[in-house]
Design a protein around this motif. Structure first.
Motif, mmCIF file in Angstrom:
data_model
loop_
_atom_site.group_PDB
_atom_site.id
_atom_site.type_symbol
_atom_site.label_atom_id
_atom_site.label_comp_id
_atom_site.label_asym_id
_atom_site.label_seq_id
_atom_site.Cartn_x
_atom_site.Cartn_y
_atom_site.Cartn_z
ATOM 1 N N GLU A 186 -17.149 8.853 -8.897
ATOM 2 C CA GLU A 186 -16.670 7.811 -9.807
ATOM 3 C C GLU A 186 -15.141 7.691 -9.798
ATOM 4 O O GLU A 186 -14.583 6.811 -10.440
ATOM 5 C CB GLU A 186 -17.132 8.105 -11.242
ATOM 6 N N ASP A 187 -14.467 8.598 -9.097
ATOM 7 C CA ASP A 187 -13.001 8.660 -9.113
ATOM 8 C C ASP A 187 -12.394 8.028 -7.868
ATOM 9 O O ASP A 187 -13.034 7.937 -6.819
ATOM 10 C CB ASP A 187 -12.521 10.116 -9.196
ATOM 11 N N LEU A 188 -11.131 7.612 -7.982
ATOM 12 C CA LEU A 188 -10.356 7.108 -6.855
ATOM 13 C C LEU A 188 -9.226 8.093 -6.583
ATOM 14 O O LEU A 188 -8.384 8.336 -7.453
ATOM 15 C CB LEU A 188 -9.767 5.726 -7.168
ATOM 16 N N ALA A 189 -9.246 8.681 -5.393
ATOM 17 C CA ALA A 189 -8.181 9.595 -4.990
ATOM 18 C C ALA A 189 -7.167 8.812 -4.169
ATOM 19 O O ALA A 189 -7.531 7.996 -3.312
ATOM 20 C CB ALA A 189 -8.750 10.745 -4.160
ATOM 21 N N VAL A 190 -5.886 9.050 -4.444
ATOM 22 C CA VAL A 190 -4.804 8.386 -3.727
ATOM 23 C C VAL A 190 -4.062 9.437 -2.913
ATOM 24 O O VAL A 190 -3.623 10.452 -3.455
ATOM 25 C CB VAL A 190 -3.828 7.682 -4.701
ATOM 26 N N GLU A 191 -3.952 9.189 -1.609
ATOM 27 C CA GLU A 191 -3.247 10.100 -0.719
ATOM 28 C C GLU A 191 -2.087 9.361 -0.059
ATOM 29 O O GLU A 191 -2.163 8.162 0.182
ATOM 30 C CB GLU A 191 -4.156 10.617 0.397
ATOM 31 N N LEU A 250 7.993 -1.190 -2.721
ATOM 32 C CA LEU A 250 6.994 -1.292 -1.662
ATOM 33 C C LEU A 250 6.063 -0.087 -1.723
ATOM 34 O O LEU A 250 6.467 0.992 -2.160
ATOM 35 C CB LEU A 250 7.681 -1.329 -0.290
ATOM 36 N N PRO A 251 4.817 -0.263 -1.247
ATOM 37 C CA PRO A 251 3.916 0.885 -1.208
ATOM 38 C C PRO A 251 4.400 1.889 -0.165
ATOM 39 O O PRO A 251 5.037 1.504 0.828
ATOM 40 C CB PRO A 251 2.565 0.280 -0.813
ATOM 41 N N PRO A 252 4.120 3.175 -0.370
ATOM 42 C CA PRO A 252 4.554 4.178 0.592
ATOM 43 C C PRO A 252 3.782 4.075 1.905
ATOM 44 O O PRO A 252 2.621 3.652 1.921
ATOM 45 C CB PRO A 252 4.254 5.506 -0.114
ATOM 46 N N GLU A 253 4.437 4.448 2.989
ATOM 47 C CA GLU A 253 3.783 4.490 4.299
ATOM 48 C C GLU A 253 2.683 5.537 4.256
ATOM 49 O O GLU A 253 2.824 6.571 3.614
ATOM 50 C CB GLU A 253 4.802 4.869 5.373
ATOM 51 N N GLY A 254 1.593 5.285 4.937
ATOM 52 C CA GLY A 254 0.524 6.261 5.049
ATOM 53 C C GLY A 254 -0.322 6.429 3.804
ATOM 54 O O GLY A 254 -0.981 7.453 3.643
ATOM 55 N N MET A 255 -0.340 5.411 2.929
ATOM 56 C CA MET A 255 -1.160 5.496 1.722
ATOM 57 C C MET A 255 -2.627 5.285 2.086
ATOM 58 O O MET A 255 -2.956 4.424 2.898
ATOM 59 C CB MET A 255 -0.744 4.456 0.686
ATOM 60 N N ARG A 256 -3.486 6.093 1.468
ATOM 61 C CA ARG A 256 -4.917 5.986 1.718
ATOM 62 C C ARG A 256 -5.658 6.156 0.405
ATOM 63 O O ARG A 256 -5.305 7.020 -0.414
ATOM 64 C CB ARG A 256 -5.335 7.071 2.706
ATOM 65 N N LEU A 257 -6.665 5.317 0.177
ATOM 66 C CA LEU A 257 -7.486 5.363 -1.031
ATOM 67 C C LEU A 257 -8.865 5.874 -0.654
ATOM 68 O O LEU A 257 -9.462 5.400 0.310
ATOM 69 C CB LEU A 257 -7.596 3.969 -1.647
ATOM 70 N N ILE A 258 -9.354 6.853 -1.424
ATOM 71 C CA ILE A 258 -10.631 7.484 -1.103
ATOM 72 C C ILE A 258 -11.505 7.538 -2.345
ATOM 73 O O ILE A 258 -11.073 8.029 -3.399
ATOM 74 C CB ILE A 258 -10.402 8.925 -0.587
#
Length: 84
Positions: free
Chosen positions: A55-60, A43-51
């Protein structure tokens, strides 16, 4: 979060897993699909955010940067991210 991995799935069916504990950044592959999951629960982690950062995708996760996919938004990339 030590069990969390970034999964890269390529159009030819190959797949690579990157441990978040060791990953800082990787170059987006053409037509790749990315997802972030817990290796045990799948499962994806709780509190995941994509920013988007240019040109880049940051994953938090819980406001902590865990990975950057470089050139994710580049015109020739056509990469995607699945968050489910």
């Amino acid at each position: 979060m030590s069990q969390t991995v970034l999964v890269e799935s390529l159009p030819d069916g190959s797949m690579r897993k990157f441990s978040i504990a060791e990953l800082q950044a990787l170059e987006a592959q053409v037509q790749a699909n990315y997802t972030l999951v817990d290796e045990i629960t799948q499962l994806p982690p709780e509190g995941m955010r994509l920013i988007r950062q240019g040109e880049d995708l940051a994953v938090e996760v819980e406001e902590e940067g865990v990975a950057t996919i470089e050139d994710f938004y580049a015109e020739e990339s056509t990469a995607s991210f699945t968050a489910d």
